[in-house]
Design an enzyme around this catalytic site. Structure first.
Site, PDB file in Angstrom:
ATOM      1  N   ASP A 341       0.851  -1.196   0.000  1.00  0.00           N
ATOM      2  CA  ASP A 341       0.000   0.000   0.000  1.00  0.00           C
ATOM      3  C   ASP A 341       0.880   1.237   0.000  1.00  0.00           C
ATOM      4  O   ASP A 341       1.957   1.254   0.608  1.00  0.00           O
ATOM      5  CB  ASP A 341      -0.903  -0.007   1.241  1.00  0.00           C
ATOM      6  N   HIS A 342       0.426   2.259  -0.692  1.00  0.00           N
ATOM      7  CA  HIS A 342       1.106   3.550  -0.630  1.00  0.00           C
ATOM      8  C   HIS A 342       0.891   4.193   0.744  1.00  0.00           C
ATOM      9  O   HIS A 342      -0.191   4.066   1.324  1.00  0.00           O
ATOM     10  CB  HIS A 342       0.548   4.510  -1.683  1.00  0.00           C
ATOM     11  N   SER A 541      -4.599   4.743   0.722  1.00  0.00           N
ATOM     12  CA  SER A 541      -5.767   3.972   0.280  1.00  0.00           C
ATOM     13  C   SER A 541      -5.579   3.353  -1.100  1.00  0.00           C
ATOM     14  O   SER A 541      -6.485   3.409  -1.946  1.00  0.00           O
ATOM     15  CB  SER A 541      -7.029   4.843   0.300  1.00  0.00           C
ATOM     16  N   HIS A 542      -4.407   2.757  -1.318  1.00  0.00           N
ATOM     17  CA  HIS A 542      -4.139   2.094  -2.594  1.00  0.00           C
ATOM     18  C   HIS A 542      -3.624   0.667  -2.382  1.00  0.00           C
ATOM     19  O   HIS A 542      -2.579   0.295  -2.917  1.00  0.00           O
ATOM     20  CB  HIS A 542      -3.095   2.881  -3.397  1.00  0.00           C
ATOM     21  N   PRO A 543      -4.322  -0.172  -1.640  1.00  0.00           N
ATOM     22  CA  PRO A 543      -3.819  -1.527  -1.421  1.00  0.00           C
ATOM     23  C   PRO A 543      -3.886  -2.370  -2.692  1.00  0.00           C
ATOM     24  O   PRO A 543      -4.835  -2.258  -3.472  1.00  0.00           O
ATOM     25  CB  PRO A 543      -4.761  -2.069  -0.340  1.00  0.00           C
TER      26      PRO A 543
END
Length: 614
Positions: A341-342, A541-543
């Site tokens: 994730d980011h 919020s980029h999993p």
């Protein structure tokens, strides 16, 4: 004559009155007879379909739309959430903050993090995920970034044949309808696709940001063009000031198709598998359990959290984990592994101009009326207006030439309202109260974002109960290289803020000075920033990657290069959970691309030949 004139005037009044009455009856008839736009989302489910798609999100909506283009097949799309039309804030880009912790959000939290989130309640990270028609594309911040060409080329190098940049670019071209005149003639863009892409500029800040980048020797680029390294204006899937989710772009225009059935409020609990073949699904709607069968395939597009959850509930996952929960194993695969994730870290800068959006400015009567009449103004964007993609000076020479970090400019002021009602960061109450005292209504925020994390996590089932939320452990900042990259990004943000262009507007760092937090470290030292990162860096919020794609002999892979689940026939996964590695930039665009390419793989068609020839 007077009598005739009076009669004429009376006749005119009668005609006018009759016209008004007729019009009123016409409006009343229209309201009482017009079809509810959501009637098509609650069609009675048949017992069998050719294809069943789980999840109407960034990928699933695309897949259902494309599969149903073939009139000779039947498609069922199941979505846990309800209609996006039930919450008008979904339509308005700047209202995005209100969507977190709403009925349209799964509102996940991670387990306590060992190496990060020290300023958060229980050291847990909040994870918003869309639970609504359109999925996370209905609640995200609408930035459209394809990723670096080197991301996809690395996938191909590691065994994902057919997923190089040259392979996926035609699908990006197919999906988009570029609305930026300067890019109409670009070979990297196209017009006529379902998804509109516009350039977001609301304040003077992005032009100032561009000048600052130029001072530092950075070129201005098209983030979705030939090279993304440098400064770029924000590209977003917004049109006429309104959000364009995949529900709106791909499904709303085709709801009349008789071969496409959609059922919302349908909670899928299990994939039905017999003799190593997916034959259908079990789902619950209106407290009633229903089984539905697939003649051809089941496609799981439930997202990076819920796709692995559903697979594991159905017996597809790590053998020991399934055995511990008493779930009969159908396939021993690395489901839920390789989670990436980011992460982002805020840096706030006060300015001497009223360039920032605040709650008062966005909710003002003038702005609201202007927005509703024209689709313009503060409400027509999500806060982000520009970004820089850059590399560390001392980066590993063996690393691909992708960006190491992303610096996103947001002109949303982190004042009292923002800290209390904006992003839901799970901050401790006492820390939130201190930050509110330091908030300013005239400031911008630089989001320092880690592009390619080395830290990896997992998603596990809490139990065999499908209604239990999964155990999410991203293991943030476990790897020391992640600290190094984020620190490098912070240094670049400081350089940006020190340029002449920024000094003209009085850009001054407004630090997160909190009593008892990092105050023993020397300000601006590496140890200071590491301490701050371990306290305040949060999920972007980029999993991705929990159902990882890989080559034939790759033991880490859950799906093959055609997105078929290994060892189980008739079952595919298609969303960002299949991403081989994390991408450079926001992940919604790549997820839509995965949906487009998946549809071709399923249909056995090549719908992008014309784009490939270009």
């Amino acid at each position: 004559m007077r009598i005739l004139a009076w009669i004429t005037i009376s006749d005119q009044k009668m005609v006018h009155t009759a016209a008004v009455i007729t019009a009123l009856f016409g409006v009343l008839y229209w309201f009482t007879t017009k079809q509810n736009p959501d009637d098509a989302l609650n069609i009675k489910v048949n017992s069998t379909y050719d294809y069943i798609v789980v999840g109407a999100g960034s990928a699933g909506a695309v897949i259902a739309s494309r599969l149903s283009e073939d009139n000779d097949v039947s498609v069922l799309l199941l979505e846990t959430g309800g209609s996006e039309l039930n919450n008008d804030n979904i339509r308005v880009p700047l209202k995005v903050g209100s969507l977190q912790l709403s009925n349209e959000d799964w509102a996940y939290f991670t387990v306590p993090q060992k190496y990060s989130h020290r300023a958060m309640v229980d050291q847990k990270s909040f994870w918003p995920r869309g639970r609504v028609f359109g999925g996370s594309s209905s609640i995200n911040y609408l930035a459209f970034v394809r990723g670096s060409r080197h991301d996809y080329d690395q996938w191909a190098t590691e065994g994902c044949t057919g997923w190089s940049y040259k392979d996926v670019l035609p699908y990006f071209l197919k999906m988009e309808d570029i609305q930026i005149p300067d890019l109409y003639s670009s070979p990297y863009h196209s017009r006529g696709g379902y998804l509109p892409i516009t350039e977001t500029r609301v304040s003077p800040l992005p032009d100032i940001y561009s000048k600052s980048a130029t001072e530092l020797g950075l070129k201005t680029v098209d983030v979705n063009g030939e090279d993304m390294l440098g400064y770029t204006y924000m590209q977003s899937n917004i049109k006429d000031g309104e959000r364009y989710s995949t529900a709106r772009a791909y499904l709303r225009p085709v709801l009349e198709r008789t071969n496409l059935h959609i059922s919302v409020h349908s909670y899928v609990t299990k994939i039905l598998i017999e003799q190593k073949k997916a034959i259908g699904l079990e789902f619950i709607k209106n407290n009633r359990k229903t089984q539905v069968f697939a003649g051809k395939e089941v496609i799981v597009s439930a997202g990076t959290v819920n796709s692995p959850k559903l697979l594991m509930l159905s017996g597809i996952g790590p053998k020991k984990h399934l055995e511990d929960l008493g779930i009969p194993m159908k396939a021993d695969l690395s489901v839920g592994e390789n989670l990436e994730d980011h992460m982002m870290f805020f840096m706030k800068y006060k300015v001497n101009q009223s360039y920032s959006v605040t709650k008062d400015r966005s909710n003002s009567i003038t702005n609201t009326i202007w927005y509703e009449l024209t689709g313009k103004g503060w409400n027509a964007y999500c806060g982000g207006e520009g970004q820089i993609f850059g590399q560390m000076k001392d980066r590993n020479k063996n690393e691909p030439e992708w960006p190491d970090y992303q610096l996103q400019l947001s002109n949303a002021a982190q004042d009292e309202d923002f800290i209390e009602e904006g992003l839901k960061l799970n901050l401790k109450r006492e820390i939130k109260d201190q930050l509110k005292k330091r908030g300013s209504k005239n400031e911008f925020t630089m989001l320092n974002i880690l592009s390619h994390p080395r830290s990896k996590g997992t998603i596990r089932l809490k139990s065999a109960d499908p209604f239990d939320y999964p155990i999410i452990n991203p293991n943030y900042l476990q790897h020391p290289d992640d600290i190094k990259v984020l620190t490098s990004a912070i240094k670049k943000s400081q350089q940006i803020a020190s340029t002449k262009a920024m000094k003209k507007i009085g850009a001054t760092l407004n630090p997160f000075d909190i009593d008892g937090i990092c105050d023993k470290d020397i300000f601006d030292s590496d140890s200071y920033w590491e301490c701050m990162l371990r306290h305040f860096a949060v999920s972007f919020s980029h999993p991705v990657s929990t159902c990882r794609m890989g080559g034939l002999n790759d033991k880490t892979a859950v799906v093959d290069t055609e997105l078929r689940v290994r060892g189980i026939k008739g079952l595919r996964v298609a969303d960002c959970s299949v991403a081989r590695r994390q991408l450079s930039g926001n992940t919604n665009g790549p997820c839509i691309m995965i949906g487009e390419k998946a549809a071709d793989l399923i249909r056995g068609k090549d719908t992008v030949a014309e784009f490939r020839q270009k």
